[in-house]
Motif scaffolding. Structure first.
Motif, PDB file in Angstrom:
ATOM      1  N   ASN A  69       0.842  -1.310  -0.144  1.00 46.86           N
ATOM      2  CA  ASN A  69      -0.075  -0.012   0.051  1.00 46.86           C
ATOM      3  C   ASN A  69       0.737   1.328   0.018  1.00 46.86           C
ATOM      4  O   ASN A  69       0.545   2.307   0.827  1.00 46.86           O
ATOM      5  N   CYS A  73       1.808   5.142  -4.877  1.00 41.49           N
ATOM      6  CA  CYS A  73       1.427   4.202  -6.027  1.00 41.49           C
ATOM      7  C   CYS A  73       0.183   4.329  -6.406  1.00 41.49           C
ATOM      8  O   CYS A  73      -0.596   3.664  -5.583  1.00 41.49           O
ATOM      9  N   ILE A  75      -1.178   1.950  -8.182  1.00 40.43           N
ATOM     10  CA  ILE A  75      -2.164   0.329  -8.025  1.00 40.43           C
ATOM     11  C   ILE A  75      -1.979  -0.133  -6.837  1.00 40.43           C
ATOM     12  O   ILE A  75      -1.840  -1.244  -6.587  1.00 40.43           O
ATOM     13  N   ARG A  76      -1.568   0.605  -5.562  1.00 39.12           N
ATOM     14  CA  ARG A  76      -1.694   0.305  -4.302  1.00 39.12           C
ATOM     15  C   ARG A  76      -2.958  -0.708  -4.030  1.00 39.12           C
ATOM     16  O   ARG A  76      -3.799  -0.333  -4.630  1.00 39.12           O
ATOM     17  N   GLU A 113       3.289  -6.791  -6.206  1.00 34.34           N
ATOM     18  CA  GLU A 113       3.536  -8.017  -5.248  1.00 34.34           C
ATOM     19  C   GLU A 113       2.489  -8.811  -5.302  1.00 34.34           C
ATOM     20  O   GLU A 113       1.588  -8.494  -4.375  1.00 34.34           O
TER      21      GLU A 113
HETATM   22 FE1  FES Z   1       2.895  -0.018  -6.035  1.00 33.81          FE
HETATM   23 FE2  FES Z   1       2.820  -2.286  -5.065  1.00 33.81          FE
HETATM   24  S1  FES Z   1       2.227  -0.359  -4.127  1.00 33.81           S
HETATM   25  S2  FES Z   1       3.698  -2.079  -7.252  1.00 33.81           S
END
Ligand code: FES
Ligand code: SAM
Length: 349
Positions: A69, A73, A75-76, A113
């Protein structure tokens, strides 16, 4: 007139190091003449080792699902506005083959991840790509794992690993990430990767929230200790659905200056002009090369998922096919006197 900063640039070009005060002075901003000298020396340093050659890395963003998270980012985990996707093994290998046919000799597998992919699956994907594209390097960029997992991917044939350290300063790391993540663990991962035998890339976002000149100095000292083969830096760009939505983006001039400084401090390093740099300025990647970068990482992901791998607002090249991206970069590089080559582009000692 020769200024103090010009002398520092010359010294960095000759010796690849400066005192703390010397680096802080250069990081504090430069006049136009000083900046031009920095770029000129950085180009000279890069061409001495890599000539005017640009290496391409074909990037396959194979999953935007992430258990982390990170505050910056797009895509968190906490962003519920993202349409999530995963590519299957066959789709990933097909993308790699397409890239190989276009002339890519490095395939980068990047993703959030995503625990869905087991170590065995990652190994199987790596093995298949190495089978289909035998003289291509495979780079992984799938975050923090245990030593044994990194070892397994390496044994399956992975050549390189990208893991930006994000900031070498533990306190600053804590301002960019939730408490369950630590800078110490990320650094340990980088050391494990190096020890296993990967070509390793670290890096930071320029202008990340709360970043100071002193932090960047710490980053340079950390890199001097790690001796990475690659350094990935690009501007921080806010994403509307993250806690940093209202933070200002990193600037073009700060990013270019740091590219130049890093090229002088690490003359042999593989240094990408990143997509984020191309996003904050239409000629960002060209300007990056002219400031010392020698790598570009065009997108090989299927067009159907590109808009879903939105790390930051306004990300470029989300509508183009892989072939279009490849030709576009070739032309852009030719226009500034550089040549895209069909090579793995390994680190040169
Ligand atoms: Fe950005 Fe995982 S928080 S790729
Ligand atoms: N999960 C892998 C990892 O953690 O290394 C790879 C994917 S991660 C999205 C890749 C990199 O994107 C991060 O290391 C970070 O530096 C960069 N990034 C994420 N959000 C960004 C933003 N808002 N602006 C610029 N770069 C960003």
């Amino acid at each position: 007139m020769t200024t103090e900063k010009m002398n520092l640039i010359e010294k960095l070009y000759q010796t690849h190091d400066l005192s703390d005060d010397g680096f802080l002075c250069l990081l504090g901003g430069m006049t136009e003449a000083e900046t031009q000298l920095l770029y000129e020396k950085a180009r000279l340093a890069a061409t001495k080792i890599y000539q005017k050659q640009i290496y391409l890395r074909g990037l396959i963003e194979f999953t935007n699902i992430c258990k982390n998270n990170c505050f910056y980012c797009g895509i968190r985990r906490g962003n519920t506005n993202v349409h999530r996707y995963r590519l299957g093994e066959e789709e990933i290998v097909a993308c790699a083959k397409k890239g190989y046919a276009l002339g890519f000799r490095t395939i980068v597998l990047q993703g959030g991840e995503d625990p869905y992919y087991t170590d065995e699956q990652i190994c199987s994907i790596v093995r298949k790509i190495k089978q289909e594209c035998p003289d291509a390097a495979v780079t992984l960029s799938i975050g923090e794992k245990e030593h044994d997992s990194y070892q397994a991917y390496f044994d399956a044939g992975a050549d390189r690993y990208l893991l930006r350290h994000e900031t070498a300063d533990e306190k600053h790391y804590g301002m960019l990430h939730p408490a369950e993540l630590s800078g110490a663990h990320r650094k340990r991962c980088l050391r494990d990767l190096k020890e296993i035998g990967y070509q390793v890339g670290c890096g930071i976002m320029v202008g990340a929230p709360y970043q100071t000149r002193e932090h960047i100095l710490e980053d340079i000292r950390f890199m001097q200790e790690l001796q990475p083969h690659m350094i990935g830096i690009g501007p921080f760009i806010p994403h509307k659905d993250t806690p940093f939505a209202k933070e200002p983006a990193g600037t073009l001039s700060d990013t270019l200056a740091l590219l130049g400084i890093l090229r002088l401090a690490f003359p042999n390093v593989l240094l990408p002009a990143t997509t984020a740099l191309g996003t904050i300025h239409p000629q960002g990647r060209e300007l990056g090369v002219l400031a010392g970068a020698n790598v570009i990482m065009p997108n090989l992901s299927p067009t159907s998922v590109r808009k879903d791998y939105m790390l930051y607002d306004g990300k470029i090249c989300t509508g183009e096919e892989a072939a279009e991206c490849h030709h576009c970069i070739e032309r852009r590089m030719e226009r500034i006197g550089y040549q895209v080559v069909v090579e793995r582009g390994d680190y040169r000692e």
